[in-house]
Write an enzyme that holds these catalytic residues in place. Sequence first.
Site, PDB file in Angstrom:
ATOM      1  N   SER A  28     -14.530   1.651   4.377  1.00  0.00           N
ATOM      2  CA  SER A  28     -14.515   0.283   4.464  1.00  0.00           C
ATOM      3  C   SER A  28     -15.698  -0.246   4.846  1.00  0.00           C
ATOM      4  O   SER A  28     -16.585   0.244   5.733  1.00  0.00           O
ATOM      5  CB  SER A  28     -13.415  -0.051   5.639  1.00  0.00           C
ATOM      6  N   TYR A  77     -10.311   0.683  13.964  1.00  0.00           N
ATOM      7  CA  TYR A  77     -10.190   0.926  12.473  1.00  0.00           C
ATOM      8  C   TYR A  77     -11.760   1.200  11.924  1.00  0.00           C
ATOM      9  O   TYR A  77     -11.953   2.024  11.075  1.00  0.00           O
ATOM     10  CB  TYR A  77      -9.451  -0.110  11.846  1.00  0.00           C
TER      11      TYR A  77
END
Length: 247
Positions: free
Chosen positions: A142, A156
């Site tokens: 990501s 995350y």
Amino acid sequence: MSGLLIVTGASAGIGAATARMAAFSGWSRIVVHYGQDKQGAEETAAVVESMGGQAYLFQADVSKPKAIARMFEKLSDIKPGRVGLVNNAGIVGKNASLADLTPERVEKVFAVNVFGAIEVARQAVGLMRGWGAGGAIVNVSSAAARLGAPNMYVDYAASKGAIDTLTLGLADELAPEGIRVNAIRPGLIATAIHAKGGVPDRLEKIGHTPPMGRPGTPEECAEAILWLLSERASYVTRSILDVAGGR
């Protein structure tokens, strides 16, 4: 394309788009893995088969090593071939600042996004070695790994930073065996992950902020993944490709 493509987290978003597009791109056998969303996985599998591919539907909690092992034990009975792995399964917690990142929350995120991804890769490489036909891995990271996601989900972001490092290390380790390892780093992509993070209108607010002026689509991520898996990228390994509109 002869071989077996394994897509974890294929019930929605980037995973589902990749499995669907893989069938269109010539992968004849596709493993559609899901954690909880059986209906979404069945819909993905139906699209795969409507395009003439063979779909194998598997449920496994990737935070449980034994569940992953059981899935790959069943896969080992399938006709051998080249193996492609899209290491995509992942979760995100609700938007939170540091004070809310409890050990329980962080452990849950890392159990799926890091420990699960490592075990899936380990099992997939074991399958590649056993079948002797080689393969390729694409990990789904990501842009948060670069940006840090402050006041949103630092845990995350940290887990995806680990995926970046995993990609680099495995690429070096597996290159002598002819196994290529790459990753993509999606940016603001129109998937359900924003709602799962507690901000369903996030793209309405900031979707215009990348230099390209819009959010991306799961299909645009799938295109990058499938290229990295293909022989068109035969001299590409240890690369992390940003699919983030310049963000």
